[in-house]
Motif scaffolding. Sequence first.
Motif, PDB file in Angstrom:
ATOM      1  N   UNK A   1       0.838  -1.192   0.000  1.00 24.48           N
ATOM      2  CA  UNK A   1       0.000   0.000   0.000  1.00 24.48           C
ATOM      3  C   UNK A   1       0.877   1.247   0.000  1.00 24.48           C
ATOM      4  N   UNK A   2       1.961   1.231   0.754  1.00 25.44           N
ATOM      5  CA  UNK A   2       2.857   2.385   0.811  1.00 25.44           C
ATOM      6  C   UNK A   2       3.540   2.620  -0.540  1.00 25.44           C
ATOM      7  N   UNK A   3       3.955   1.555  -1.228  1.00 28.54           N
ATOM      8  CA  UNK A   3       4.567   1.706  -2.555  1.00 28.54           C
ATOM      9  C   UNK A   3       3.585   2.331  -3.532  1.00 28.54           C
ATOM     10  N   UNK A   4       2.351   1.885  -3.484  1.00 28.60           N
ATOM     11  CA  UNK A   4       1.329   2.461  -4.372  1.00 28.60           C
ATOM     12  C   UNK A   4       1.126   3.935  -4.067  1.00 28.60           C
ATOM     13  N   UNK A   5       1.125   4.293  -2.788  1.00 32.44           N
ATOM     14  CA  UNK A   5       0.981   5.699  -2.406  1.00 32.44           C
ATOM     15  C   UNK A   5       2.147   6.541  -2.882  1.00 32.44           C
ATOM     16  N   UNK A   6       3.368   6.007  -2.740  1.00 33.35           N
ATOM     17  CA  UNK A   6       4.544   6.744  -3.213  1.00 33.35           C
ATOM     18  C   UNK A   6       4.508   6.920  -4.725  1.00 33.35           C
ATOM     19  N   UNK A   7       4.093   5.881  -5.440  1.00 32.24           N
ATOM     20  CA  UNK A   7       4.005   5.983  -6.902  1.00 32.24           C
ATOM     21  C   UNK A   7       2.969   7.031  -7.305  1.00 32.24           C
ATOM     22  N   UNK A   8       1.842   7.068  -6.592  1.00 30.77           N
ATOM     23  CA  UNK A   8       0.794   8.052  -6.879  1.00 30.77           C
ATOM     24  C   UNK A   8       1.320   9.461  -6.625  1.00 30.77           C
ATOM     25  N   UNK A   9       2.035   9.660  -5.516  1.00 33.55           N
ATOM     26  CA  UNK A   9       2.586  10.986  -5.205  1.00 33.55           C
ATOM     27  C   UNK A   9       3.639  11.397  -6.232  1.00 33.55           C
ATOM     28  N   UNK A  10       4.482  10.455  -6.645  1.00 31.57           N
ATOM     29  CA  UNK A  10       5.497  10.760  -7.656  1.00 31.57           C
ATOM     30  C   UNK A  10       4.847  11.167  -8.971  1.00 31.57           C
ATOM     31  N   UNK A  11       3.815  10.440  -9.376  1.00 36.26           N
ATOM     32  CA  UNK A  11       3.120  10.760 -10.622  1.00 36.26           C
ATOM     33  C   UNK A  11       2.463  12.137 -10.529  1.00 36.26           C
ATOM     34  N   UNK A  12       1.858  12.448  -9.384  1.00 38.57           N
ATOM     35  CA  UNK A  12       1.238  13.759  -9.202  1.00 38.57           C
ATOM     36  C   UNK A  12       2.277  14.870  -9.268  1.00 38.57           C
ATOM     37  N   UNK A  13       3.412  14.674  -8.616  1.00 41.53           N
ATOM     38  CA  UNK A  13       4.441  15.720  -8.623  1.00 41.53           C
ATOM     39  C   UNK A  13       5.047  15.889 -10.017  1.00 41.53           C
ATOM     40  N   UNK A  14       5.229  14.793 -10.743  1.00 41.65           N
ATOM     41  CA  UNK A  14       5.745  14.900 -12.108  1.00 41.65           C
ATOM     42  C   UNK A  14       4.754  15.619 -13.011  1.00 41.65           C
ATOM     43  N   UNK A  15       3.476  15.323 -12.844  1.00 45.73           N
ATOM     44  CA  UNK A  15       2.450  15.990 -13.637  1.00 45.73           C
ATOM     45  C   UNK A  15       2.421  17.482 -13.320  1.00 45.73           C
ATOM     46  N   UNK A  16       2.510  17.827 -12.039  1.00 45.56           N
ATOM     47  CA  UNK A  16       2.543  19.241 -11.652  1.00 45.56           C
ATOM     48  C   UNK A  16       3.774  19.931 -12.239  1.00 45.56           C
ATOM     49  N   UNK A  17       4.902  19.240 -12.203  1.00 45.57           N
ATOM     50  CA  UNK A  17       6.137  19.812 -12.739  1.00 45.57           C
ATOM     51  C   UNK A  17       6.000  20.074 -14.239  1.00 45.57           C
ATOM     52  N   UNK A  18       5.446  19.131 -14.956  1.00 43.88           N
ATOM     53  CA  UNK A  18       5.256  19.288 -16.398  1.00 43.88           C
ATOM     54  C   UNK A  18       4.278  20.420 -16.676  1.00 43.88           C
ATOM     55  N   UNK A  19       3.186  20.496 -15.931  1.00 45.10           N
ATOM     56  CA  UNK A  19       2.196  21.542 -16.148  1.00 45.10           C
ATOM     57  C   UNK A  19       2.785  22.918 -15.840  1.00 45.10           C
ATOM     58  N   UNK A  20       3.584  23.018 -14.778  1.00 43.15           N
ATOM     59  CA  UNK A  20       4.207  24.295 -14.458  1.00 43.15           C
ATOM     60  C   UNK A  20       5.216  24.684 -15.530  1.00 43.15           C
ATOM     61  N   UNK A  21       5.907  23.715 -16.104  1.00 37.70           N
ATOM     62  CA  UNK A  21       6.851  23.996 -17.184  1.00 37.70           C
ATOM     63  C   UNK A  21       6.156  24.520 -18.420  1.00 37.70           C
ATOM     64  N   UNK A  22       4.992  23.992 -18.731  1.00 40.33           N
ATOM     65  CA  UNK A  22       4.229  24.464 -19.899  1.00 40.33           C
ATOM     66  C   UNK A  22       3.708  25.876 -19.655  1.00 40.33           C
ATOM     67  N   UNK A  23       3.304  26.160 -18.438  1.00 40.66           N
ATOM     68  CA  UNK A  23       2.783  27.496 -18.122  1.00 40.66           C
ATOM     69  C   UNK A  23       3.889  28.516 -18.261  1.00 40.66           C
ATOM     70  N   UNK A  24       5.087  28.186 -17.778  1.00 38.78           N
ATOM     71  CA  UNK A  24       6.215  29.106 -17.875  1.00 38.78           C
ATOM     72  C   UNK A  24       6.570  29.345 -19.337  1.00 38.78           C
ATOM     73  N   UNK A  25       6.616  28.286 -20.143  1.00 33.81           N
ATOM     74  CA  UNK A  25       6.948  28.417 -21.555  1.00 33.81           C
ATOM     75  C   UNK A  25       5.878  29.197 -22.296  1.00 33.81           C
ATOM     76  N   UNK A  26       4.610  29.040 -21.930  1.00 32.11           N
ATOM     77  CA  UNK A  26       3.522  29.729 -22.603  1.00 32.11           C
ATOM     78  C   UNK A  26       3.573  31.218 -22.327  1.00 32.11           C
ATOM     79  N   UNK A  27       4.070  31.607 -21.151  1.00 36.18           N
ATOM     80  CA  UNK A  27       4.148  33.039 -20.815  1.00 36.18           C
ATOM     81  C   UNK A  27       5.346  33.701 -21.438  1.00 36.18           C
ATOM     82  N   UNK A  28       6.361  32.957 -21.870  1.00 37.54           N
ATOM     83  CA  UNK A  28       7.568  33.569 -22.461  1.00 37.54           C
ATOM     84  C   UNK A  28       7.333  34.100 -23.825  1.00 37.54           C
TER      85      UNK A  28
END
Length: 154
Positions: A127-154
């Motif tokens: 259960x803990x591994x699944x939770x860590x994988x879910x958190x990692x996926x969420x943080x990677x998705x947030x990172x990618x989305x923030x990168x697109x927002x920064x590039x879109x504003x440039x």
Amino acid sequence: MSRSLLVGVALLVSGSCLAKPPEPPLRPALPFAAQHERIRADLQAGERYSEISATDRQRVAEALERMAQAIGEGNAEALPPERRARVFNDQELVNTLLARAREDSRLVCRREKPIGSRMPVTQCQTVAERGRMRQDADSQLRHVQEGRIIKAND
């Protein structure tokens, strides 16, 4: 149709009522020395409590040692009220930490078909591994989305 639905719901409710909750690792009715050894063995084996953190493992070991010193060869019921309260608090700490670790260490298996294949594969994770994988996926998705927002504003 509504009758079969009603029967199905009744069976689900009755099944959940019959399921007994998991027993705590430390129980007052059993001899402390035997429970102490069993918990230490389970912690050493690393299977039942595989997801316990190092700090929680240390806290459990310290609490068990304090309890062993307070109880000695006797019974917790024979202790003076103040010492009995300390033993009870340590018992609650051990039960809480080990119950959380046992739940996080529970193995969950799923059968999934990989992309491009029709043969299902069993994938087991705690259960803990699944939770860590879910958190990692969420943080990677947030990172990618923030990168697109920064590039879109440039």
